[in-house]
Design a protein around this motif. Structure first.
Motif, PDB file in Angstrom:
ATOM      1  N   ALA A   1       0.780  -1.048   0.067  1.00 51.30           N
ATOM      2  CA  ALA A   1      -0.110   0.052  -0.040  1.00 51.30           C
ATOM      3  C   ALA A   1       1.066   1.139  -0.090  1.00 51.30           C
ATOM      4  CB  ALA A   1      -1.026  -0.044   1.128  1.00 51.30           C
ATOM      5  N   VAL A   2       2.038   1.168   0.889  1.00 54.87           N
ATOM      6  CA  VAL A   2       2.832   2.333   0.882  1.00 54.87           C
ATOM      7  C   VAL A   2       3.592   2.642  -0.479  1.00 54.87           C
ATOM      8  CG1 VAL A   2       4.906   3.238   1.780  1.00 54.87           C
ATOM      9  CG2 VAL A   2       3.238   2.299   3.586  1.00 54.87           C
ATOM     10  N   HIS A   3       3.854   1.569  -1.126  1.00 54.54           N
ATOM     11  CA  HIS A   3       4.486   1.590  -2.446  1.00 54.54           C
ATOM     12  C   HIS A   3       3.501   2.068  -3.361  1.00 54.54           C
ATOM     13  CE1 HIS A   3       7.243   0.619  -5.633  1.00 54.54           C
ATOM     14  NE2 HIS A   3       6.265  -0.213  -6.404  1.00 54.54           N
ATOM     15  N   HIS A   4       2.333   1.660  -3.318  1.00 55.50           N
ATOM     16  CA  HIS A   4       1.454   2.258  -4.310  1.00 55.50           C
ATOM     17  C   HIS A   4       1.155   3.716  -4.125  1.00 55.50           C
ATOM     18  CE1 HIS A   4      -1.486   1.485  -7.384  1.00 55.50           C
ATOM     19  NE2 HIS A   4      -2.613   1.858  -6.571  1.00 55.50           N
ATOM     20  N   ALA A   5       1.005   4.034  -2.792  1.00 57.67           N
ATOM     21  CA  ALA A   5       0.585   5.424  -2.656  1.00 57.67           C
ATOM     22  C   ALA A   5       1.798   6.381  -3.022  1.00 57.67           C
ATOM     23  CB  ALA A   5       0.467   5.372  -1.058  1.00 57.67           C
ATOM     24  N   ARG A   6       3.162   5.757  -3.065  1.00 57.80           N
ATOM     25  CA  ARG A   6       4.394   6.683  -3.192  1.00 57.80           C
ATOM     26  C   ARG A   6       4.355   6.734  -4.772  1.00 57.80           C
ATOM     27  NH1 ARG A   6       9.130   4.065  -0.523  1.00 57.80           N
ATOM     28  NH2 ARG A   6       7.908   4.548   1.451  1.00 57.80           N
ATOM     29  N   ILE A   7       4.145   5.720  -5.469  1.00 54.56           N
ATOM     30  CA  ILE A   7       3.928   5.860  -6.979  1.00 54.56           C
ATOM     31  C   ILE A   7       3.060   6.879  -7.490  1.00 54.56           C
ATOM     32  CG2 ILE A   7       3.515   4.685  -9.017  1.00 54.56           C
ATOM     33  CD1 ILE A   7       4.760   1.987  -7.936  1.00 54.56           C
ATOM     34  N   MET A   8       1.829   6.955  -7.005  1.00 55.12           N
ATOM     35  CA  MET A   8       0.826   7.935  -7.121  1.00 55.12           C
ATOM     36  C   MET A   8       1.123   9.400  -6.618  1.00 55.12           C
ATOM     37  SD  MET A   8      -2.541   5.536  -6.713  1.00 55.12           S
ATOM     38  CE  MET A   8      -3.535   6.830  -7.302  1.00 55.12           C
ATOM     39  N   GLY A   9       2.117   9.392  -5.707  1.00 55.48           N
ATOM     40  CA  GLY A   9       2.417  10.696  -5.202  1.00 55.48           C
ATOM     41  C   GLY A   9       1.216  11.266  -4.246  1.00 55.48           C
ATOM     42  N   ARG A  10       0.682  10.238  -3.648  1.00 58.06           N
ATOM     43  CA  ARG A  10       0.153  10.335  -2.356  1.00 58.06           C
ATOM     44  C   ARG A  10       0.813  10.317  -1.055  1.00 58.06           C
ATOM     45  NH1 ARG A  10      -5.439  10.540  -3.031  1.00 58.06           N
ATOM     46  NH2 ARG A  10      -5.409  11.142  -0.727  1.00 58.06           N
TER      47      ARG A  10
END
Length: 319
Positions: A137-146
């Motif tokens: 989840a953290v990785h996905h948020a980071r990719i999305m700039g969130r």
């Protein structure tokens, strides 16, 4: 019977009274045929739900409620130790009211969809995130700039913060926490201050946030209100949780539930589930350190900011 916390601000009280006025008109003349006891019980259920909407969402019209509101209500009720039978009746009352309203916006799921058809046969409900789910989840948020999502997840997983506690943090609080070794919280559920000891993971999270954000109000320094900041994070989790939810129920069972040998049900991942993960990890750490089960539960209760053993058991998957 468990008891929910309905402390409201004046604004929330006004919203609640408006919602209750909507419901009261319907239940006064359309449900009298159920009998006084049945009608009163349904009114109690709708009244509780209206308070939940007012406090957590600021919702002003029952026509706009949807599945997430029901799930949130159930989660809060379970945390408060409310019985499954009471929750089921509350949900039935809300759905009956919703069915009476004209031009509603969303179709509500039935009780089985919310509570789980086999709930009464299940020993535990495992709401906790697994470590790999947090990482994904953290990785996905980071990719999305969130970054807000990334930071909030980190705060909840390493310090057990509720979403309103995480999004209310300031740079001053974080700096003082790193100096003192604990995070001092004053704006908590129930208004009871607590100090959360910082582990190494929590220190890294706070250090990262301080390095990446220059706003004193970390989550609301971009023109968002506190409520908007919370809702944005919750919406992101709801919209993207399929990306990071582990598919295998057996593989994703927590160490705690495996050790107990209990069967578990894993509902949809929610932000509050991160608080369950924190509770599990703190419990496991405490028991490995020599505490008895009772001592470990009391220790976890202090970290979570409540003093009830039945609530702690819910966090540990033993409700």
């Amino acid at each position: 019977m468990g008891k929910r916390d309905w402390n409201m601000t004046p604004k929330q009280q006004n919203i609640y009274e408006n919602l209750w006025h909507q419901a009261h008109k319907i239940f006064d003349w359309r449900t009298h045929h159920q009998g006084k006891r049945g009608t009163a019980r349904y009114r109690d259920g709708v009244r509780s739900f209206a308070k939940h909407l007012a406090i957590n969402y600021g919702s002003k019209n029952f026509k706009n409620i949807n599945e997430k509101h029901l799930r949130s209500f159930v989660e809060e009720s379970q945390e408060a130790g409310v019985s499954a039978a009471t929750i089921k009746t509350d949900l039935s009352a809300v759905r009956k009211l919703h069915a009476m309203l004209p031009k509603t916006r969303h179709k509500l799921p039935d009780n089985n969809d919310i509570l789980g058809a086999e709930k009464r046969k299940i020993v535990g409900v495992d709401r906790a995130w697994q470590n790999r789910e947090v990482t994904k989840a953290v990785h996905h948020a980071r990719i999305m700039g969130r970054k807000d999502v990334e930071w909030a997840i980190g705060c909840a997983r390493t310090m057990g913060l509720r979403i309103e506690e995480a999004t209310g943090l300031t740079r001053t609080q974080m700096r003082e926490a790193l100096i003192n070794g604990h995070l001092h919280l004053t704006k908590t559920k129930g208004g009871i201050p607590r100090d959360v000891p910082l582990n190494q993971g929590a220190k890294r999270v706070l250090q990262r946030i301080l390095a990446e954000s220059k706003h004193e109000k970390i989550f609301t320094g971009h023109g968002q209100t506190h409520r908007q900041a919370m809702k944005s994070i919750q919406n992101w989790l709801q919209n993207h949780r399929k990306v990071f939810t582990e598919k295998s129920e057996q593989e994703s069972a927590s160490t705690y539930t495996k050790q107990l040998g209990i069967d578990v049900q894993r509902p949809h991942l929610t932000f509050h589930g991160l608080r369950h993960s924190y509770a599990r990890s703190q419990y496991e750490k405490a028991t490995r350190g020599g505490m008895s089960a009772n001592e470990a539960r009391l220790y976890v209760a202090e970290q979570l900011g409540h003093g009830r053993d039945d609530v702690t058991r819910i966090y540990l998957g033993r409700n």
